[in-house]
Design a protein around this motif. Structure first.
Motif, PDB file in Angstrom:
ATOM      1  N   MET A   1      60.655  52.496  45.039  1.00 29.07           N
ATOM      2  CA  MET A   1      59.213  52.648  44.984  1.00 29.07           C
ATOM      3  C   MET A   1      58.834  53.643  43.896  1.00 29.07           C
ATOM      4  SD  MET A   1      57.684  52.778  48.824  1.00 29.07           S
ATOM      5  CE  MET A   1      59.142  53.350  49.667  1.00 29.07           C
ATOM      6  N   GLY A   2      57.770  53.365  43.228  1.00 26.38           N
ATOM      7  CA  GLY A   2      57.295  54.265  42.199  1.00 26.38           C
ATOM      8  C   GLY A   2      56.138  55.118  42.681  1.00 26.38           C
ATOM      9  N   GLU A   3      56.021  56.271  42.078  1.00 26.21           N
ATOM     10  CA  GLU A   3      54.918  57.191  42.375  1.00 26.21           C
ATOM     11  C   GLU A   3      54.157  57.447  41.078  1.00 26.21           C
ATOM     12  OE1 GLU A   3      53.833  58.477  45.280  1.00 26.21           O
ATOM     13  OE2 GLU A   3      55.375  57.335  46.326  1.00 26.21           O
ATOM     14  N   PRO A   4      52.851  57.640  41.169  1.00 22.82           N
ATOM     15  CA  PRO A   4      52.034  57.864  39.972  1.00 22.82           C
ATOM     16  C   PRO A   4      52.012  59.341  39.567  1.00 22.82           C
ATOM     17  CG  PRO A   4      50.615  57.687  41.881  1.00 22.82           C
ATOM     18  CD  PRO A   4      52.033  57.482  42.372  1.00 22.82           C
ATOM     19  N   PHE A   5      53.174  59.872  39.186  1.00 14.52           N
ATOM     20  CA  PHE A   5      53.270  61.281  38.790  1.00 14.52           C
ATOM     21  C   PHE A   5      52.174  61.608  37.784  1.00 14.52           C
ATOM     22  CE2 PHE A   5      57.546  60.468  40.280  1.00 14.52           C
ATOM     23  CZ  PHE A   5      57.907  61.663  40.901  1.00 14.52           C
ATOM     24  N   ILE A   6      51.551  62.786  37.975  1.00 15.79           N
ATOM     25  CA  ILE A   6      50.472  63.203  37.080  1.00 15.79           C
ATOM     26  C   ILE A   6      50.770  64.569  36.490  1.00 15.79           C
ATOM     27  CG2 ILE A   6      49.122  64.098  39.030  1.00 15.79           C
ATOM     28  CD1 ILE A   6      46.682  63.034  37.083  1.00 15.79           C
ATOM     29  N   ASP A   7      50.423  64.733  35.245  1.00 17.89           N
ATOM     30  CA  ASP A   7      50.548  66.016  34.566  1.00 17.89           C
ATOM     31  C   ASP A   7      49.550  66.976  35.214  1.00 17.89           C
ATOM     32  OD1 ASP A   7      49.770  68.110  32.602  1.00 17.89           O
ATOM     33  OD2 ASP A   7      51.165  67.053  31.287  1.00 17.89           O
ATOM     34  N   VAL A   8      50.009  68.136  35.612  1.00 20.66           N
ATOM     35  CA  VAL A   8      49.147  69.093  36.311  1.00 20.66           C
ATOM     36  C   VAL A   8      47.962  69.526  35.445  1.00 20.66           C
ATOM     37  CG1 VAL A   8      50.466  71.169  35.685  1.00 20.66           C
ATOM     38  CG2 VAL A   8      49.178  71.107  37.822  1.00 20.66           C
ATOM     39  N   ASP A   9      48.139  69.543  34.135  1.00 27.77           N
ATOM     40  CA  ASP A   9      47.018  69.888  33.256  1.00 27.77           C
ATOM     41  C   ASP A   9      45.940  68.802  33.280  1.00 27.77           C
ATOM     42  OD1 ASP A   9      48.073  72.361  32.480  1.00 27.77           O
ATOM     43  OD2 ASP A   9      49.207  71.455  30.832  1.00 27.77           O
ATOM     44  N   ASP A  10      46.357  67.528  33.352  1.00 25.83           N
ATOM     45  CA  ASP A  10      45.379  66.447  33.490  1.00 25.83           C
ATOM     46  C   ASP A  10      44.617  66.601  34.803  1.00 25.83           C
ATOM     47  OD1 ASP A  10      46.100  65.268  31.088  1.00 25.83           O
ATOM     48  OD2 ASP A  10      47.257  63.647  32.011  1.00 25.83           O
ATOM     49  N   LEU A  11      45.342  66.899  35.859  1.00 23.65           N
ATOM     50  CA  LEU A  11      44.711  67.078  37.168  1.00 23.65           C
ATOM     51  C   LEU A  11      43.698  68.217  37.127  1.00 23.65           C
ATOM     52  CD1 LEU A  11      44.635  66.184  40.122  1.00 23.65           C
ATOM     53  CD2 LEU A  11      46.500  67.782  40.554  1.00 23.65           C
ATOM     54  N   ALA A  12      44.077  69.325  36.518  1.00 21.03           N
ATOM     55  CA  ALA A  12      43.172  70.473  36.405  1.00 21.03           C
ATOM     56  C   ALA A  12      41.946  70.127  35.567  1.00 21.03           C
ATOM     57  CB  ALA A  12      43.908  71.670  35.803  1.00 21.03           C
ATOM     58  N   ASP A  13      42.148  69.406  34.471  1.00 22.80           N
ATOM     59  CA  ASP A  13      41.015  69.037  33.607  1.00 22.80           C
ATOM     60  C   ASP A  13      40.034  68.123  34.344  1.00 22.80           C
ATOM     61  OD1 ASP A  13      42.148  70.550  31.575  1.00 22.80           O
ATOM     62  OD2 ASP A  13      42.935  68.807  30.477  1.00 22.80           O
ATOM     63  N   VAL A  14      40.542  67.190  35.139  1.00 20.43           N
ATOM     64  CA  VAL A  14      39.660  66.313  35.913  1.00 20.43           C
ATOM     65  C   VAL A  14      38.933  67.121  36.987  1.00 20.43           C
ATOM     66  CG1 VAL A  14      39.572  64.351  37.515  1.00 20.43           C
ATOM     67  CG2 VAL A  14      40.936  64.191  35.420  1.00 20.43           C
ATOM     68  N   ALA A  15      39.627  68.068  37.611  1.00 23.16           N
ATOM     69  CA  ALA A  15      38.989  68.909  38.631  1.00 23.16           C
ATOM     70  C   ALA A  15      37.837  69.710  38.037  1.00 23.16           C
ATOM     71  CB  ALA A  15      40.014  69.843  39.270  1.00 23.16           C
ATOM     72  N   VAL A  16      38.045  70.282  36.870  1.00 13.71           N
ATOM     73  CA  VAL A  16      36.975  71.035  36.202  1.00 13.71           C
ATOM     74  C   VAL A  16      35.793  70.112  35.914  1.00 13.71           C
ATOM     75  CG1 VAL A  16      36.330  72.227  34.062  1.00 13.71           C
ATOM     76  CG2 VAL A  16      38.448  72.833  35.244  1.00 13.71           C
ATOM     77  N   ALA A  17      36.077  68.925  35.414  1.00 10.87           N
ATOM     78  CA  ALA A  17      35.000  67.973  35.123  1.00 10.87           C
ATOM     79  C   ALA A  17      34.241  67.604  36.399  1.00 10.87           C
ATOM     80  CB  ALA A  17      35.569  66.722  34.455  1.00 10.87           C
ATOM     81  N   ALA A  18      34.976  67.383  37.482  1.00 14.91           N
ATOM     82  CA  ALA A  18      34.341  67.002  38.746  1.00 14.91           C
ATOM     83  C   ALA A  18      33.439  68.106  39.277  1.00 14.91           C
ATOM     84  CB  ALA A  18      35.410  66.646  39.781  1.00 14.91           C
ATOM     85  N   LEU A  19      33.787  69.338  38.999  1.00 12.06           N
ATOM     86  CA  LEU A  19      33.003  70.474  39.484  1.00 12.06           C
ATOM     87  C   LEU A  19      31.844  70.855  38.563  1.00 12.06           C
ATOM     88  CD1 LEU A  19      35.961  72.680  40.733  1.00 12.06           C
ATOM     89  CD2 LEU A  19      34.246  71.504  42.155  1.00 12.06           C
ATOM     90  N   THR A  20      31.846  70.341  37.348  1.00 12.39           N
ATOM     91  CA  THR A  20      30.839  70.786  36.387  1.00 12.39           C
ATOM     92  C   THR A  20      29.947  69.676  35.833  1.00 12.39           C
ATOM     93  OG1 THR A  20      32.429  70.604  34.553  1.00 12.39           O
ATOM     94  CG2 THR A  20      32.239  72.758  35.650  1.00 12.39           C
ATOM     95  N   ARG A  21      30.301  68.424  36.079  1.00 15.63           N
ATOM     96  CA  ARG A  21      29.521  67.324  35.508  1.00 15.63           C
ATOM     97  C   ARG A  21      28.700  66.617  36.577  1.00 15.63           C
ATOM     98  NH1 ARG A  21      33.739  63.979  32.018  1.00 15.63           N
ATOM     99  NH2 ARG A  21      32.331  62.343  32.756  1.00 15.63           N
ATOM    100  N   THR A  22      27.421  66.504  36.345  1.00 18.36           N
ATOM    101  CA  THR A  22      26.547  65.865  37.333  1.00 18.36           C
ATOM    102  C   THR A  22      26.809  64.364  37.461  1.00 18.36           C
ATOM    103  OG1 THR A  22      24.806  65.598  35.673  1.00 18.36           O
ATOM    104  CG2 THR A  22      24.721  67.583  37.060  1.00 18.36           C
TER     105      THR A  22
END
Length: 125
Positions: A1-22
């Motif tokens: 089975m495969g897992e969708p490993f994500i770069d932690v920096d990508d995750l952080a960048d999306v989190a910042v966008a989610a918290l700051t973009r209307t």
């Protein structure tokens, strides 16, 4: 089975966008890396990037839990990891999304790139 490993920096960048973009208000953002990898493939990428022999060996959940307890991992952490490996990593996440690219307007970093960048920091030396 495969897992969708994500770069932690990508995750952080999306989190910042989610918290700051209307425009992202109220959205559920399923953030994944750009490809599905087995743990063996991820370990191979780390081995190649680090220049060190790193291997993956599948073991049973009990052996894994007992080994963690033997080296002093707190019981609540052992139970959390048991849950994650038994319930969450059961194949239900075998898909990738385009959320990183949609939100950040750039492709998600693949695991090989993540491993190479991490190796350059000397973290695995």
């Amino acid at each position: 089975m495969g897992e969708p490993f994500i770069d932690v920096d990508d995750l952080a960048d999306v989190a910042v966008a989610a918290l700051t973009r209307t425009d992202l208000l109220g959205r559920v953002l399923e953030v994944t890396g750009p490809e599905l990898l087995t743990f063996a493939a991820a370990v191979d990428a780390i081995s190649t990037a680090s220049g060190r022999l790193v291997t993956f060996e599948r073991i049973g959940l009990k052996q894994f839990s007992d080994g963690m307890a033997e080296v002093g991992v707190p019981s609540d952490v052992v139970e959390l990891l048991r849950y994650l490996f038994a319930e969450v990593l059961d194949g239900r996440n075998q898909s990738v999304t385009g959320v990183v690219e949609e939100v950040l307007e750039r492709p998600a970093r693949d695991f090989t790139t993540f491993a190479a960048e991490a190796a350059r920091t000397g973290v695995w030396s």
